[in-house]
Design an enzyme around this catalytic site. Structure first.
Site, mmCIF file in Angstrom:
data_model
loop_
_atom_site.group_PDB
_atom_site.id
_atom_site.type_symbol
_atom_site.label_atom_id
_atom_site.label_comp_id
_atom_site.label_asym_id
_atom_site.label_seq_id
_atom_site.Cartn_x
_atom_site.Cartn_y
_atom_site.Cartn_z
ATOM 1 N N LYS A 80 13.361 -4.164 2.276
ATOM 2 C CA LYS A 80 11.933 -4.224 2.591
ATOM 3 C C LYS A 80 11.625 -5.560 3.243
ATOM 4 C CE LYS A 80 8.916 -4.037 -0.872
ATOM 5 N NZ LYS A 80 8.027 -3.462 -1.900
ATOM 6 N N VAL A 83 10.526 -0.649 5.610
ATOM 7 C CA VAL A 83 11.666 -0.491 4.707
ATOM 8 C C VAL A 83 12.798 0.165 5.488
ATOM 9 C CG1 VAL A 83 12.497 0.442 2.534
ATOM 10 C CG2 VAL A 83 10.093 -0.206 2.755
ATOM 11 N N LEU A 122 13.171 3.676 6.940
ATOM 12 C CA LEU A 122 12.863 4.641 5.886
ATOM 13 C C LEU A 122 11.371 4.879 5.734
ATOM 14 C CD1 LEU A 122 15.333 3.416 3.087
ATOM 15 C CD2 LEU A 122 15.568 5.439 4.537
ATOM 16 N N GLY A 123 10.566 3.874 6.012
ATOM 17 C CA GLY A 123 9.128 4.032 5.842
ATOM 18 C C GLY A 123 8.399 2.726 6.079
ATOM 19 N N ASP A 130 -0.074 -0.343 -10.310
ATOM 20 C CA ASP A 130 -0.091 0.429 -9.064
ATOM 21 C C ASP A 130 0.784 1.677 -9.197
ATOM 22 O OD1 ASP A 130 -0.966 0.967 -6.512
ATOM 23 O OD2 ASP A 130 0.564 -0.256 -5.522
ATOM 24 N N PHE A 165 3.548 -3.967 2.306
ATOM 25 C CA PHE A 165 4.277 -5.215 2.450
ATOM 26 C C PHE A 165 4.981 -5.274 3.799
ATOM 27 C CE2 PHE A 165 8.082 -7.850 1.743
ATOM 28 C CZ PHE A 165 7.504 -8.996 1.244
ATOM 29 N N GLY A 166 5.439 -4.142 4.286
ATOM 30 C CA GLY A 166 6.127 -4.114 5.563
ATOM 31 C C GLY A 166 7.019 -2.899 5.690
ATOM 32 N N GLY A 194 5.164 0.377 4.349
ATOM 33 C CA GLY A 194 4.232 0.173 3.243
ATOM 34 C C GLY A 194 3.334 -1.018 3.506
#
Length: 847
Positions: A552, A534, A526-527, A651, A531-532, A529
């Protein structure tokens, strides 16, 4: 020792001969490189408007495994050449570029995107040239996301030895990363004058110099035109260097003033094309107030990789007709708390005004955190009683120097904001270096003193908390230990799970996660970020049925995540609200950190405002946008007032506002969240974390976090929704780079309607627009106390929606032209009350 240095400085100045030179008018012609090659990797020949003639790379890369590919999407500010084509490969490939002996600029261009069936996230590779490692485990996707870039250039200066006739560049995918590949969009090789080996640089903190010889390779880290707009490569006298603006790197409230070239002064051509002539026609000084200047510094700071030496080149040129003799402006230069130059007199160095010069210093940055701050401070030198207590700087360059193994590759930057209150070894100079960071004279100095006190208090609290605010750690630091957290905590996955409220958060096994994602199938991605990655997946719930989820997976290379992982679990397992994303569970097994959420089928709010994956997707209507903003505001209002102790998200941004299948907005990503201050406190003193473009400037300056910091970030979101553009666009004119500053200025001038999303033209009721714009502008007020509460923001957005609905029912006219110069007080006196417009603020419980 300090008295001896001061005495030597006074003696030096006293014996310098007064020398007012008549600077003759000199035009700097373009440098003509011996070699100048621009490779359009994977693409055809093309001539660009800036004069660069890009040629196909076909004859330079003999490897048959490296294929040409085209980027799947093109972002608005990304040019076709060289960024929309690339040379890609899952195995090593090498370029051999003909070049004459001598120094060359080697520039590697990257645009992170999907290329065919290769995803952007899997591009992880190294690049080498001769004996030098240029890039090491480099992730273009992570780097560009962290730095908020759409494309980037990595520039190196390498010497080609005598007798050699080419330069080789090899790209190698990471061997320990599944599906990794290497790519490059463009390669430049431009010969340049060797300005590095002409004299040794001063090694800061040492008595000897530092020689930059032919065996030294350099990577450009920063190149700034101080006090003025960026200088484009086409304006760099034939060397195609990019010079950015220094605004983003200034520290504290004292930014000084910008001085421009006096009409009576002519600037001479820089020696050996050290910089473009335009760089020396402006400068930043401390300003005219000598009493304030004596008690403050002009300070910049830069995020750099630890464990390397850095060449810092400072460019000077006095451009005032009134400053023409020695001992008029004298200052001290500090680099990382150490004296680099005790006595800096530009007129004495150059021989008069209008003469460009530069000074080189080498600073070694010790190992420690993967990245830390490099500080530059200028402070008036008072021992010689100069005519003006001031300091100046025209330009600045920072180059990383290869280490003893020939390595220049550093870690990929993280997505969280760098810590402003860094450890003591990484602080700006104190009074021990004859430079007062704060002062008791003048408003600017007083404000700066407050900043320093806050930093010291924050540091003391951090030390007392035994690492409570440390930066993210990589999973590799835990070896084979089952412990999830290091330092004073020994929390394991089991203890985390047992500490959570029963039934609210499930502990998944790694086998369950692999099954849910088809072994992390990239087709389900999906994407990506901070953190890592997804993934979309399906998990089985208690009654045997399955439900869609977003999974995630923490990325060890991101050098963040452990603290975020813990915070996310602790926060979301205790919160349930219709407008907060739900955490279903987590997995901490086999050194993995994985979080499982409700699946939000319509993705992030940002995807529907600009850079949409499918250009054919209809734009959100004004009512849809209002509804999404209202939902997000409800979630944030609940965090601020509807729980036992205030939670500050820290955030808030459009990528952290998710949309479900019914377009209901849910606030996500609580990894940086903090509990708010207690009743007796007004703020939380903490390290600065967040996202550039959304960050509350008051929080950034003072390290004092309040719920009004969320309000500021949400105000930026509101302007994004209205204008349909990112919060930062660095390639725009200086006044338009920051959306918050530009939109608020347009609002105050009554011209905000002119920059709204073109999709909304003719579709917004004037009254609804004005109420929305007024709310957004108040949210981004520089002073936190002047911003509305999230409850007030929610009330105003509900009111704006009511006004829009009234217009669509024919009660109000929808207008194309807006005049925001008139007062909107009438909107607040219409008789509407909170209870009449909405009820959520009276009952903050989730629905």
């Amino acid at each position: 020792m300090r008295n001896i240095i001061q005495l030597l400085g006074i003696i030096t100045i006293c014996f310098l001969t007064y020398n007012l030179i008549d600077v003759k008018s000199q035009n700097q012609t373009n440098y003509v490189p011996i070699d100048q090659i621009f490779l359009n990797c994977g693409g055809p020949n093309s001539t660009e408007s800036d004069g660069r003639k890009w040629i196909s790379d076909t004859t330079f890369s003999p490897s048959t495994t490296a294929t040409a590919a085209t980027a799947a999407t093109q972002k608005p500010d990304v040019s076709q050449v060289p960024y929309m084509t690339a040379r890609v490969s899952r195995s090593n490939f090498t370029y051999t570029i003909p070049a004459s002996p001598g120094r060359v600029f080697l520039r590697l261009h990257f645009y992170s995107a999907a290329y065919g069936n290769l995803t952007a996230a899997d591009a992880l590779f190294s690049a080498t040239s001769s004996a030098y490692t240029l890039l090491k485990n480099f992730s273009a996707a992570q780097t560009m996301e962290a730095l908020q870039l759409t494309h980037m250039v990595k520039e190196f200066s390498i010497n080609i030895p005598a007798g050699e006739e080419s330069l080789t560049v090899t790209f190698a995918p990471a061997s320990d990363h599944t599906n990794s590949y290497a790519f490059v969009n463009g390669i430049e090789l431009v010969s340049h004058p060797d300005t590095f080996a002409t004299a040794s640089a001063l090694a800061v903190g040492q008595s000897s110099g530092f020689q930059i010889d032919n065996a030294t390779a350099l990577e450009n880290v920063r190149r700034l035109n101080v006090g003025e707009n960026a200088i484009k490569p086409s304006d760099d006298n034939g060397l195609f260097r990019s010079w950015g603006n220094d605004d983003d790197y200034l520290f504290g409230a004292a930014h000084g003033v910008v001085r421009r070239l006096d009409p009576n002064v002519t600037v001479a051509a820089p020696v050996n094309y050290a910089a473009p002539l335009g760089l020396y026609t402006t400068l930043r000084s401390m300003g005219p107030n000598s009493s304030v200047n004596r008690n403050s510094n002009l300070t910049w700071y830069f995020k750099i990789d630890s464990g390397f030496s850095y060449l810092v080149r400072l460019h000077f040129c006095e451009i005032s007709g009134d400053i023409y003799k020695t001992n008029q402006i004298v200052f001290t230069i500090f680099l990382n708390k150490q004296t680099a130059a005790a006595v800096a007199d530009v007129i004495a160095w150059a021989g008069g005004n209008g003469v460009p010069i530069h000074r080189d210093f080498v600073v070694f940055v010790a190992t420690g955190p993967s990245q830390q701050n490099l500080w530059l401070d200028l402070h008036p030198y008072t021992a010689s009683s100069p005519q003006f207590y001031d300091a100046i700087l025209n330009g600045l360059e920072i180059f990383k120097i290869n280490d003893s193994r020939g390595n220049l590759g550093g870690p990929n930057p993280t997505l969280t904001l760098p810590e402003s209150d860094a450890p003591s070894s990484n602080k700006p100079p104190s009074k021990n270096h004859s430079a007062a960071i704060g002062g008791g004279v003048g408003a600017g100095a007083s404000a700066l003193l407050v900043v320093v006190i806050v930093i010291l208090v924050a540091r003391r609290r951090r030390n007392a908390a035994a690492g409570e605010e440390d930066g993210w750690l990589t999973l590799s630091k835990y070896g084979n230990s089952p412990s999830l957290f290091s330092g004073t905590t020994t929390t394991t996955a089991t203890s985390i799970g047992s500490s959570l409220p029963s039934g609210l958060c499930r502990h998944f096994s790694f086998a369950e996660i692999k099954a849910a994602t088809n072994n992390f199938d990239e087709a389900l991605l999906l994407g990506l970020g901070g953190f890592g990655k997804v993934y979309r997946g399906e998990v089985e719930i208690t009654d045997g049925t399955t439900t869609k989820v977003a999974i995630k997976r923490g990325n060890p290379l991101s050098q963040q995540g452990v603290h975020e992982f813990q915070t996310e679990i602790e926060m979301l397992s205790k919160l349930r609200h219709r407008h907060l994303v739900s955490l279903i569970g987590f997995c901490q097994e086999k050194h993995e950190m994985i979080l499982v959420y409700d699946y939000m089928s319509n993705g992030t709010l940002r995807e529907h405002l600009y850079n949409a994956p499918n250009p054919a997707t209809p734009a959100l209507s004004w009512k849809q946008r209002l509804g999404i903003c209202i939902g997000a505001a409800r979630g944030l209002h609940y965090l601020h007032t509807g729980v036992k102790q205030t939670i500050i998200h820290r955030d808030v941004k459009t990528t952290n506002i998710l949309l479900d299948e019914k377009w209901v907005a849910k606030v996500s990503d609580f990894g940086l969240s903090k509990t708010g201050p207690s009743m007796e406190d007004t703020h939380v003193s903490t390290l600065v974390k967040g996202s550039f473009g959304y960050l509350d400037p008051e929080y950034y300056r003072r390290q004092q976090l309040t719920e009004k910091s969320d309000v500021y970030s949400f105000g930026v979101v509101l302007f994004e929704v209205l204008c349909g553009r990112p919060p930062l666009m660095r390639k725009l004119p200086k006044e338009q780079v920051s959306l918050a500053e530009w939109a608020r200025r347009c609002y105050e001038e009554g011209s905000l309607g002119g920059i709204r999303d073109p999709c909304l033209v003719g579709k917004i009721a004037a009254e609804s627009f004005e109420k929305f714009a007024e709310t957004a502008a108040k949210c981004v007020d520089e002073v936190g106390a002047e911003r509305p509460s999230m409850g007030d923001v929610l009330w105003n957005l509900e009111f704006a929606l009511q006004l829009q609905e009234s217009a669509e029912e024919g009660l109000v006219v929808v207008a194309d032209d807006f005049d925001l110069s008139r007062s909107v007080a009438s909107l607040d006196s219409s008789g509407a009350t909170p209870s009449a417009v909405f009820s959520q603020i009276m009952n903050a419980d989730g629905r």
